[in-house]
Enzyme design. Structure first.
Site, short mmCIF file in Angstrom:
data_model
loop_
_atom_site.label_atom_id
_atom_site.label_comp_id
_atom_site.label_asym_id
_atom_site.label_seq_id
_atom_site.Cartn_x
_atom_site.Cartn_y
_atom_site.Cartn_z
N PHE A 48 0.84 -1.20 0.00
CA PHE A 48 0.00 0.00 0.00
C PHE A 48 0.87 1.25 0.00
CE2 PHE A 48 -3.21 3.04 0.97
CZ PHE A 48 -4.39 2.49 0.54
N THR A 91 6.72 -3.02 -1.06
CA THR A 91 8.03 -3.60 -1.22
C THR A 91 8.99 -2.59 -1.86
OG1 THR A 91 7.15 -5.82 -1.41
CG2 THR A 91 9.31 -5.46 -2.35
N ASN A 99 -3.29 -7.94 -9.11
CA ASN A 99 -2.25 -6.95 -9.38
C ASN A 99 -1.03 -7.60 -9.99
OD1 ASN A 99 0.47 -6.40 -7.82
ND2 ASN A 99 -0.85 -7.49 -6.36
N ARG A 100 -0.39 -6.84 -10.87
CA ARG A 100 0.90 -7.23 -11.44
C ARG A 100 1.79 -5.99 -11.47
NH1 ARG A 100 -2.54 -8.49 -16.08
NH2 ARG A 100 -2.76 -6.67 -17.44
N GLY A 120 4.67 -5.24 -10.06
CA GLY A 120 6.07 -5.48 -10.38
C GLY A 120 7.04 -4.66 -9.55
N PHE A 121 6.71 -4.48 -8.26
CA PHE A 121 7.61 -3.76 -7.33
C PHE A 121 7.97 -2.37 -7.87
CE2 PHE A 121 9.75 -7.89 -5.46
CZ PHE A 121 8.57 -8.17 -4.78
N ASN A 148 10.93 -10.59 0.90
CA ASN A 148 9.81 -10.96 0.02
C ASN A 148 10.36 -11.76 -1.15
OD1 ASN A 148 7.63 -11.12 -1.69
ND2 ASN A 148 7.06 -8.97 -1.52
N SER A 151 6.37 -12.69 -4.37
CA SER A 151 5.53 -11.98 -5.34
C SER A 151 5.59 -12.71 -6.67
CB SER A 151 6.02 -10.55 -5.53
OG SER A 151 5.40 -9.97 -6.67
N THR A 210 7.61 -10.47 -10.30
CA THR A 210 8.99 -10.27 -10.73
C THR A 210 9.49 -11.61 -11.26
OG1 THR A 210 9.43 -8.51 -9.12
CG2 THR A 210 11.33 -9.72 -9.96
N THR A 266 0.09 -15.05 4.01
CA THR A 266 0.83 -15.32 2.79
C THR A 266 0.72 -14.13 1.83
OG1 THR A 266 -1.11 -16.26 1.68
CG2 THR A 266 0.30 -17.79 2.90
N ASN A 267 1.47 -14.24 0.73
CA ASN A 267 1.40 -13.28 -0.36
C ASN A 267 0.18 -13.59 -1.24
OD1 ASN A 267 2.25 -11.22 -2.23
ND2 ASN A 267 4.38 -11.67 -1.71
N GLY A 324 -7.15 -10.81 -1.43
CA GLY A 324 -8.51 -10.68 -0.93
C GLY A 324 -9.13 -12.02 -0.57
#
Length: 380
Positions: A80, A102, A127-128, A130-131, A192, A195, A198, A258-259, A288
Site C-alpha cells: 500500500f 516492497t 495486481n501485477r 512489479g515492485f 519478500n 511476489s 517479478t 501469505t502473499n 482478498g
C-alpha cells in the site's frame, strides 16, 4: 452509518469507474500530506481528529513480540505504501503496525499499466505491479527525515524485494544492499521472495537460494533487527516445512503467511472490464477473499510444526472480525490487511478490534495473546 460503504465506495467503484491505480496514488498523496511535520499544523489537527474516530486503545489487544510492542494486532500489509511516504499517518488510522514497501535496491517503474484490477464479485484484487518504487536510497532519505520530524507510535516494518534487473544468482547481494541502507530505519524487516510479478522471484523460495539470502542478511544484521520471510500461498507443504527449518536455522523472528496467489479456481468474475479478458488470461497475483482459506491453512500448519514457538503474521482475505479471529486462533500473533481495507473502508480496523474484544470476552480471555493458536489447543 459507514459513509464510505454507503456512498464513497459505490461512487468510486461503479459510477466514476475510477482506475484503481490512479485512485491509490491519490489516496497515498493525501495520506502523505497528512503525515505530521513541523510546518503543517493543520495536518496534525486532522491526524488527531482521525485518531479519535478510527483508533481503539485497549490493553487486552496489546502484545510484545520479538522485542517490539504492538498496541493492537491489526497491521497494514506491504504494497500500500511502497515508498514510505505516508509512514506517519498509519497509527492515526487505527493500525497497530504498518509494513512499508516492497522496496528494491534499484528504483524501478514496475510493469506496464494497466496493472491493478478490482474483482468486486470475488471481493478481490488482481495486481501485477512489479515492485514499482523509488528505490531503497530514496526510502532511507525519506524515513530519516521523518524520524527527525516525529516519533512513531507503532512498529514500522520494511518489506525488501529483488530489483528486476538483478540476476537471480546475485539476489542475495541485492537484498543486502537494500538492508544496509535501511536497517537503522525499520523496526523489523521482511524478505519478500513470493511476489508472482517479478520474473523468477518465487524460485528464491527454494531452500538453498533462500538460505543464501538469509545467511548474508543475518551476518550484516548488527542491530539484530527482527527478520521475517514472506511466503506464497501456492507452496506445497514440503516446501513450507523447508522454509520453517530455514527460519529456525537463521534465527528469523517469524514467517508472514501469505502473499498473493496465482491460482484462479473458483472466481466468479468472468471478464475484467478494463481489458475485456478473463482473470485466467491476465497475469498477476490475486489478493482478498480468494486467499482467505489457504492462508489460514498455512498459518495453522506453521503453528503446528513449530508448536506455536514461531510468531506468524497472517494476511489474506481479512474483512471482518470473524476473519481476523480465525487467523489468530489458527496461530497468527499479528494480522495484516490490504484488499479488505480497500473494500471495507477506514472504519474497518476499528470494527475488527471491537469484534476481537467481543470474541475475547465470549471465550473468557483477557489478552489477545491467549487467543493465538486457540484452535490447536482444542478451543476457538
Amino acid at each position: 452509518m459507514d459513509i464510505y460503504q454507503v456512498a464513497i465506495r459505490p461512487l468510486l467503484f461503479n459510477l466514476a469507474k475510477t482506475d484503481p491505480e490512479w485512485l491509490h496514488q491519490q489516496t497515498i498523496r493525501s495520506f502523505s500530506w497528512l503525515s505530521p511535520t513541523r510546518n503543517r499544523p493543520l495536518s496534525s489537527w486532522v491526524k488527531n481528529r482521525l485518531g479519535q474516530s478510527l483508533c481503539l486503545h485497549n490493553t487486552s489487544l496489546e502484545q510484545t513480540l520479538f522485542g517490539l510492542t504492538f498496541p493492537n494486532p491489526v497491521g497494514l500489509a506491504a504494497g500500500f505504501d511502497k515508498d514510505g511516504v505516508a509512514a506517519g499517518i498509519w497509527s492515526s488510522l487505527g493500525f497497530g503496525f504498518a509494513e512499508l514497501g516492497t522496496v528494491t535496491y534499484l528504483p524501478q517503474p514496475g510493469n506496464p499499466p494497466p496493472r491493478l484490477f478490482r474483482l468486486p464479485l470475488d471481493k478481490a484484487a488482481l495486481n501485477r505491479m512489479g515492485f514499482n518504487n523509488s528505490g531503497a536510497a530514496a526510502m532511507a532519505a525519506r524515513l530519516a527525515q521523518q524520524q527527525q520530524e516525529f516519533t512513531q507510535s507503532i512498529p514500522i516494518g520494511i518489506n525488501l524485494g529483488k530489483s528486476k534487473i538483478t540476476p537471480l544468482d546475485a539476489a542475495a547481494q541485492d537484498y543486502l544492499n537494500s538492508f544496509l541502507l535501511l536497517q537503522d530505519l525499520g523496526d523489523y524487516f521482511v524478505v519478500n521472495v513470493s511476489s508472482p510479478n517479478t520474473p523468477g522471484l518465487r524460485s528464491l523460495q527454494d531452500a538453498a537460494m533462500l538460505g543464501d539470502i538469509l545467511d548474508l542478511l543475518q551476518q550484516a544484521n548488527n542491530l539484530q533487527k527482527p527478520m521475517f520471510v514472506k511466503i506464497a500461498p501456492d507452496l506445497e507443504w514440503v516446501a513450507i516445512a523447508d522454509i520453517i527449518t530455514l527460519a529456525k536455522t537463521y534465527k528469523l523472528a517469524g514467517i508472514i503467511a501469505t502473499n498473493t496467489t496465482i491460482r484462479r479456481d473458483g472466481l466468479k468474475t468472468q471478464i475484467i472490464e478494463q481489458t475485456g479478458k478473463s482473470p485466467q488470461e491476465e497475469a498477476g497475483g490475486i489478493s482478498g477473499a480468494p486467499c482467505r482459506d489457504r492462508s489460514t491453512e498455512i498459518i495453522r500448519f506453521i503453528w503446528q510444526q513449530t508448536q506455536g514457538q514461531m510468531p506468524i503474521i497472517g494476511v489474506g482475505g481479512i474483512f471482518t472480525p470473524e476473519d481476523a479471529w480465525e487467523k489468530i486462533t489458527a496461530g497468527a500473533s499479528l494480522i495484516q490487511v490490504y484488499t479488505g481495507w480497500i473494500y471495507e473502508g477506514p472504519m474497518m480496523v476499528r470494527r475488527i478490534l471491537t469484534g476481537l474484544l467481543a470474541k475475547l470476552e465470549e471465550n473468557g480471555l483477557t489478552s489477545i495473546s491467549q487467543a493465538v493458536g486457540l484452535q490447536g489447543k482444542g478451543n476457538g
